[in-house]
Motif scaffolding. Structure first.
Motif, PDB file in Angstrom:
ATOM      1  N   GLY A  27       0.814  -1.216   0.000  1.00 49.79           N
ATOM      2  CA  GLY A  27       0.000   0.000   0.000  1.00 49.79           C
ATOM      3  C   GLY A  27       0.844   1.261   0.000  1.00 49.79           C
ATOM      4  O   GLY A  27       0.537   2.235  -0.705  1.00 49.79           O
ATOM      5  N   MET A  28       1.922   1.281   0.766  1.00 50.70           N
ATOM      6  CA  MET A  28       2.806   2.449   0.800  1.00 50.70           C
ATOM      7  C   MET A  28       3.499   2.647  -0.550  1.00 50.70           C
ATOM      8  O   MET A  28       3.663   3.777  -1.013  1.00 50.70           O
ATOM      9  CB  MET A  28       3.848   2.296   1.920  1.00 50.70           C
ATOM     10  N   VAL A  29       3.903   1.568  -1.198  1.00 44.86           N
ATOM     11  CA  VAL A  29       4.533   1.669  -2.519  1.00 44.86           C
ATOM     12  C   VAL A  29       3.524   2.220  -3.532  1.00 44.86           C
ATOM     13  O   VAL A  29       3.853   3.094  -4.336  1.00 44.86           O
ATOM     14  CB  VAL A  29       5.103   0.310  -2.968  1.00 44.86           C
ATOM     15  N   ALA A  30       2.293   1.752  -3.480  1.00 45.24           N
ATOM     16  CA  ALA A  30       1.262   2.252  -4.396  1.00 45.24           C
ATOM     17  C   ALA A  30       0.974   3.728  -4.134  1.00 45.24           C
ATOM     18  O   ALA A  30       0.829   4.521  -5.075  1.00 45.24           O
ATOM     19  CB  ALA A  30      -0.017   1.421  -4.245  1.00 45.24           C
ATOM     20  N   LEU A  31       0.904   4.146  -2.885  1.00 43.09           N
ATOM     21  CA  LEU A  31       0.676   5.555  -2.549  1.00 43.09           C
ATOM     22  C   LEU A  31       1.831   6.422  -3.038  1.00 43.09           C
ATOM     23  O   LEU A  31       1.617   7.499  -3.599  1.00 43.09           O
ATOM     24  CB  LEU A  31       0.492   5.711  -1.031  1.00 43.09           C
ATOM     25  N   ALA A  32       3.050   5.962  -2.869  1.00 40.75           N
ATOM     26  CA  ALA A  32       4.217   6.716  -3.343  1.00 40.75           C
ATOM     27  C   ALA A  32       4.180   6.860  -4.861  1.00 40.75           C
ATOM     28  O   ALA A  32       4.502   7.924  -5.404  1.00 40.75           O
ATOM     29  CB  ALA A  32       5.502   6.023  -2.899  1.00 40.75           C
TER      30      ALA A  32
END
Length: 161
Positions: A27-32
């Motif tokens: 999720g953090m990679v997708a948000l970034a």
């Protein structure tokens, strides 16, 4: 305690925290990735009040409008010519320009030359109160790819005696 099982002995119970950590990282990679594709404003605008006038009058250079006491007794329309460029002098096209204050407001969009003429419409005329000898109008400009521009006291209205 026949039906009670401890988590220590259950191998599937360890999968839940690992799955949560993996989903959090994904999720953090997708948000970034989403944040990097959002265009950020990177330029400042240069704004010039080329001229101002009372409605029906000729445009005078500068940002001040002088009105007689007789005109100032009733609501009146004002016009302003605004030029918007980037820091290199190139015109800022299709910028939204708003002039507001003293009970009046006008808005328009810049043309391909970065110019616009703002005139307060009949339902948003400018007024000076009976004991008010001067007042100002504020300018706000929004354009894609540029920082928002706000200038307090961009146009000054002065009443003569």
């Amino acid at each position: 305690m026949k039906g009670f099982q401890l988590f220590r002995n259950d191998e599937k119970a360890m999968e839940l925290p690992i799955n949560i950590v993996v989903m959090l990282v994904v999720g953090m990679v997708a948000l970034a990735a989403l944040i990097t594709i959002i265009p950020t404003p990177t330029k400042d605008m240069s704004v010039f009040v080329e001229g101002t006038a009372l409605e029906g009058g000729s445009i005078q250079q500068g940002n001040s409008i002088i009105v007689s006491a007789a005109v100032a007794e009733n609501p009146f329309a004002v016009s302003a010519v605004i030029k918007v460029t980037d820091n290199d002098g190139n015109p800022v096209r299709y910028a939204n320009v708003v002039l507001s204050g003293l009970g009046g407001a006008a808005s328009n969009t810049t043309d391909i030359n970065g110019m616009t003429v703002l005139t307060t419409p009949e339902n948003a005329l400018v007024r000076l109160n009976p004991n008010q000898n001067e007042g100002t109008m504020d300018l706000k400009i929004l354009a894609d790819g540029f920082y928002d521009y706000e200038r307090k006291d961009a146009v000054m209205i002065i009443k003569t005696r």
